[in-house]
Scaffold this motif. Structure first.
Motif, PDB file in Angstrom:
ATOM      1  N   THR A  95       0.829  -1.198   0.000  1.00 25.30           N
ATOM      2  CA  THR A  95       0.000   0.000   0.000  1.00 25.30           C
ATOM      3  C   THR A  95       0.869   1.255   0.000  1.00 25.30           C
ATOM      4  O   THR A  95       2.057   1.208   0.315  1.00 25.30           O
ATOM      5  N   ASN A 118      -0.610  13.243  -5.890  1.00 21.88           N
ATOM      6  CA  ASN A 118      -1.450  13.376  -7.077  1.00 21.88           C
ATOM      7  C   ASN A 118      -0.636  13.743  -8.313  1.00 21.88           C
ATOM      8  O   ASN A 118      -0.904  13.234  -9.399  1.00 21.88           O
ATOM      9  N   TRP A 159       1.057  10.573  -9.358  1.00 19.97           N
ATOM     10  CA  TRP A 159       0.048   9.628  -9.859  1.00 19.97           C
ATOM     11  C   TRP A 159      -0.394  10.004 -11.271  1.00 19.97           C
ATOM     12  O   TRP A 159      -0.519   9.135 -12.136  1.00 19.97           O
ATOM     13  N   ARG A 218      -1.623   4.421 -13.788  1.00 19.34           N
ATOM     14  CA  ARG A 218      -2.442   5.067 -12.757  1.00 19.34           C
ATOM     15  C   ARG A 218      -3.855   4.497 -12.653  1.00 19.34           C
ATOM     16  O   ARG A 218      -4.440   4.509 -11.592  1.00 19.34           O
ATOM     17  N   ILE A 225      -4.067   1.893  -9.999  1.00 16.07           N
ATOM     18  CA  ILE A 225      -3.818   2.308  -8.625  1.00 16.07           C
ATOM     19  C   ILE A 225      -5.149   2.777  -8.048  1.00 16.07           C
ATOM     20  O   ILE A 225      -5.705   3.780  -8.473  1.00 16.07           O
ATOM     21  N   GLY A 250      -7.531   3.930  -4.875  1.00 13.22           N
ATOM     22  CA  GLY A 250      -7.488   4.531  -3.550  1.00 13.22           C
ATOM     23  C   GLY A 250      -8.758   4.260  -2.763  1.00 13.22           C
ATOM     24  O   GLY A 250      -9.847   4.226  -3.317  1.00 13.22           O
ATOM     25  N   GLU A 251      -8.589   4.059  -1.473  1.00 18.79           N
ATOM     26  CA  GLU A 251      -9.721   3.856  -0.572  1.00 18.79           C
ATOM     27  C   GLU A 251      -9.671   4.960   0.480  1.00 18.79           C
ATOM     28  O   GLU A 251      -8.743   5.030   1.285  1.00 18.79           O
ATOM     29  N   VAL A 259      -5.940   8.532   2.640  1.00 16.20           N
ATOM     30  CA  VAL A 259      -6.286   7.602   1.563  1.00 16.20           C
ATOM     31  C   VAL A 259      -5.232   6.496   1.506  1.00 16.20           C
ATOM     32  O   VAL A 259      -4.039   6.759   1.621  1.00 16.20           O
ATOM     33  N   TYR A 304      -3.791   3.622  -0.958  1.00 16.91           N
ATOM     34  CA  TYR A 304      -3.749   3.208  -2.360  1.00 16.91           C
ATOM     35  C   TYR A 304      -3.173   1.808  -2.473  1.00 16.91           C
ATOM     36  O   TYR A 304      -2.236   1.453  -1.768  1.00 16.91           O
ATOM     37  N   ARG A 305      -3.762   1.031  -3.392  1.00 17.66           N
ATOM     38  CA  ARG A 305      -3.317  -0.333  -3.670  1.00 17.66           C
ATOM     39  C   ARG A 305      -3.239  -0.518  -5.178  1.00 17.66           C
ATOM     40  O   ARG A 305      -3.939   0.155  -5.932  1.00 17.66           O
TER      41      ARG A 305
END
Length: 61
Positions: free
Chosen positions: A17, A29, A32, A38, A41, A43-44, A51, A53-54
């Motif tokens: 992550t 950002n 990214w 991108r 990738i 984001g949660e 956030v 990101y995975r």
């Protein structure tokens, strides 16, 4: 932070992550937006602008 390196490590499986808080979001950002993969990738959003990101291999198309 070198978010480009972190994104590459995420895709390569060297990390699971990337966690970004509100104060670092703009820097993340920018990296990214310039990153080729991108769209993979994901984001949660968490509370307080955090956030996680995975890399989502299932979205590779």
């Amino acid at each position: 932070m070198d978010y480009t390196t972190m994104l590459n490590d995420l895709v390569a499986g060297k990390r699971q992550t990337i966690e970004v808080d509100e104060s670092n979001f703009f820097a993340f950002n920018q990296a990214w937006k310039a990153f080729n993969l991108r769209k993979q990738i994901v984001g949660e959003a968490q509370i307080n602008g955090h956030v996680i990101y995975r890399f989502s291999e299932s979205d590779n198309k």
